[in-house]
Design a protein around this motif. Structure first.
Motif, PDB file in Angstrom:
ATOM      1  N   SER A   1      -1.591   7.590   7.263  1.00 17.33           N
ATOM      2  CA  SER A   1      -1.001   8.917   7.129  1.00 17.33           C
ATOM      3  C   SER A   1      -0.600   9.205   5.691  1.00 17.33           C
ATOM      4  O   SER A   1      -0.873  10.292   5.156  1.00 17.33           O
ATOM      5  CB  SER A   1       0.223   9.027   8.047  1.00 17.33           C
ATOM      6  N   ASN A   2       0.033   8.232   5.041  1.00 17.89           N
ATOM      7  CA  ASN A   2       0.411   8.399   3.638  1.00 17.89           C
ATOM      8  C   ASN A   2      -0.810   8.518   2.742  1.00 17.89           C
ATOM      9  O   ASN A   2      -0.818   9.298   1.781  1.00 17.89           O
ATOM     10  CB  ASN A   2       1.291   7.232   3.181  1.00 17.89           C
ATOM     11  N   SER A   3      -1.858   7.756   3.057  1.00 18.26           N
ATOM     12  CA  SER A   3      -3.095   7.829   2.273  1.00 18.26           C
ATOM     13  C   SER A   3      -3.736   9.202   2.382  1.00 18.26           C
ATOM     14  O   SER A   3      -4.175   9.783   1.379  1.00 18.26           O
ATOM     15  CB  SER A   3      -4.067   6.741   2.746  1.00 18.26           C
ATOM     16  N   ASP A   4      -3.793   9.736   3.594  1.00 20.07           N
ATOM     17  CA  ASP A   4      -4.363  11.076   3.786  1.00 20.07           C
ATOM     18  C   ASP A   4      -3.546  12.134   3.052  1.00 20.07           C
ATOM     19  O   ASP A   4      -4.107  13.078   2.472  1.00 20.07           O
ATOM     20  CB  ASP A   4      -4.425  11.414   5.278  1.00 20.07           C
ATOM     21  N   ASP A  27       0.830  -1.216   0.000  1.00 20.69           N
ATOM     22  CA  ASP A  27       0.000   0.000   0.000  1.00 20.69           C
ATOM     23  C   ASP A  27       0.859   1.258   0.000  1.00 20.69           C
ATOM     24  O   ASP A  27       0.570   2.220  -0.721  1.00 20.69           O
ATOM     25  CB  ASP A  27      -0.929   0.008   1.216  1.00 20.69           C
ATOM     26  N   ILE A  28       1.907   1.264   0.814  1.00 16.67           N
ATOM     27  CA  ILE A  28       2.790   2.430   0.859  1.00 16.67           C
ATOM     28  C   ILE A  28       3.490   2.623  -0.483  1.00 16.67           C
ATOM     29  O   ILE A  28       3.639   3.757  -0.966  1.00 16.67           O
ATOM     30  CB  ILE A  28       3.810   2.274   2.006  1.00 16.67           C
ATOM     31  N   ARG A  29       3.907   1.534  -1.093  1.00 18.19           N
ATOM     32  CA  ARG A  29       4.530   1.619  -2.430  1.00 18.19           C
ATOM     33  C   ARG A  29       3.544   2.195  -3.445  1.00 18.19           C
ATOM     34  O   ARG A  29       3.904   3.055  -4.258  1.00 18.19           O
ATOM     35  CB  ARG A  29       5.003   0.237  -2.858  1.00 18.19           C
ATOM     36  N   PHE A  30       2.300   1.723  -3.411  1.00 20.40           N
ATOM     37  CA  PHE A  30       1.275   2.232  -4.319  1.00 20.40           C
ATOM     38  C   PHE A  30       1.048   3.731  -4.110  1.00 20.40           C
ATOM     39  O   PHE A  30       0.955   4.502  -5.077  1.00 20.40           O
ATOM     40  CB  PHE A  30      -0.032   1.467  -4.097  1.00 20.40           C
ATOM     41  N   ILE A  32       1.322   0.237  14.186  1.00 19.32           N
ATOM     42  CA  ILE A  32       2.243   1.258  13.699  1.00 19.32           C
ATOM     43  C   ILE A  32       2.216   1.313  12.181  1.00 19.32           C
ATOM     44  O   ILE A  32       2.163   2.400  11.578  1.00 19.32           O
ATOM     45  CB  ILE A  32       3.665   0.977  14.217  1.00 19.32           C
ATOM     46  N   LEU A  33       2.237   0.157  11.532  1.00 18.71           N
ATOM     47  CA  LEU A  33       2.178   0.120  10.075  1.00 18.71           C
ATOM     48  C   LEU A  33       0.860   0.679   9.565  1.00 18.71           C
ATOM     49  O   LEU A  33       0.820   1.390   8.554  1.00 18.71           O
ATOM     50  CB  LEU A  33       2.359  -1.320   9.582  1.00 18.71           C
ATOM     51  N   SER A  34      -0.233   0.384  10.268  1.00 19.10           N
ATOM     52  CA  SER A  34      -1.542   0.895   9.866  1.00 19.10           C
ATOM     53  C   SER A  34      -1.580   2.419   9.950  1.00 19.10           C
ATOM     54  O   SER A  34      -2.114   3.094   9.056  1.00 19.10           O
ATOM     55  CB  SER A  34      -2.633   0.285  10.755  1.00 19.10           C
TER      56      SER A  34
END
Length: 241
Positions: free
Chosen positions: A193-196, A41-44, A186-188
């Motif tokens: 945060s990155n999604s927002d 998800d973070i990569r995306f 923590i990962l969630s």
């Protein structure tokens, strides 16, 4: 993550070996799946950040919005622009507030897996505690059977089983709390945060670079009857590029 590995690493094999319920393995597998999903998800999200900036440049140099939509690949930014353009084609009042809320919900549904996995792992840890305690009680009842009273070897054997079964309770609780309650949480939080940030970035790009031109063009165009398909408007003269 390194600290977590140091805490549970030496106990991992002992937990898997002594856990009769198999929940420690299930917890570990779910944690690995959740960790890889959060990394994906973070990569995306990072890819979408870069793509939104590149596509903004393409939008600014395109003959118009429709030409940009026809030539660009699907992305969070491109889909948001497409929705804004559909509003523009049907209404003179162009506002992205509802679209931003919808985009926020879509991103949350995409990245919710890590949070849900964390909750499941914590629950499995509690279930393992109960199962371990149940397993621990059974040898005790046999140890205090009248037929076995005074037999030291039976008592010691049963107490050994009790302690092994207590490990199941303790290890599943430990793994559920550390892997689910700490690591995946923590990962969630990191993924959310990155999604927002991505949603805010896309909304900001459109609000600053696209919407002023679309609103200006919407004010100048002629009203199209409801039974006719709105015609495409060339936005170049309104500062789109």
């Amino acid at each position: 993550m390194l600290l977590i590995a140091v805490i549970i690493g030496p106990r991992l094999w002992d937990a898997i070996r002594t856990d009769k319920s198999g929940l420690c393995i299930v917890v570990l597998v779910l944690f690995v799946v959740g960790m890889f999903k959060s990394a994906w998800d973070i990569r995306f999200i990072h890819q979408q950040f870069k793509l939104s900036n590149l596509q903004l440049t393409a939008l600014e140099t395109a003959p118009g919005i429709q030409a940009f939509l026809n030539s660009s690949i699907s992305s969070v930014f491109r889909d948001h622009v497409s929705n804004l353009y559909e509003i523009y084609r049907r209404d003179n009042t162009i506002n992205q507030d509802n679209l931003v809320s919808l985009l926020q919900n879509k991103m949350q549904s995409r990245t919710r897996f890590t949070e849900q996995t964390s909750t499941v792992i914590i629950t499995l840890g509690l279930v393992g505690t109960i199962i371990g305690l149940i397993f621990a009680v059974e040898p005790l009842s046999a140890a205090f059977d009248p037929e076995n009273m005074g037999k030291t070897e039976v008592l010691y054997g049963r107490m050994k089983l009790v302690m092994d079964n207590m490990k199941t309770a303790f290890y599943t609780t430990l793994f559920g709390a550390i892997l689910g309650g700490i690591a995946l949480r923590i990962l969630s939080i990191l993924v959310d945060s990155n999604s927002d940030n991505l949603v805010g970035h896309v909304a900001e790009l459109c609000e600053v670079h696209l919407l002023p031109a679309m609103r200006h063009a919407a004010q100048d165009r002629e009203i199209v009857p409801k039974d006719e398909t709105p015609r495409d408007i060339d936005l170049r003269k309104y500062g789109l590029n």
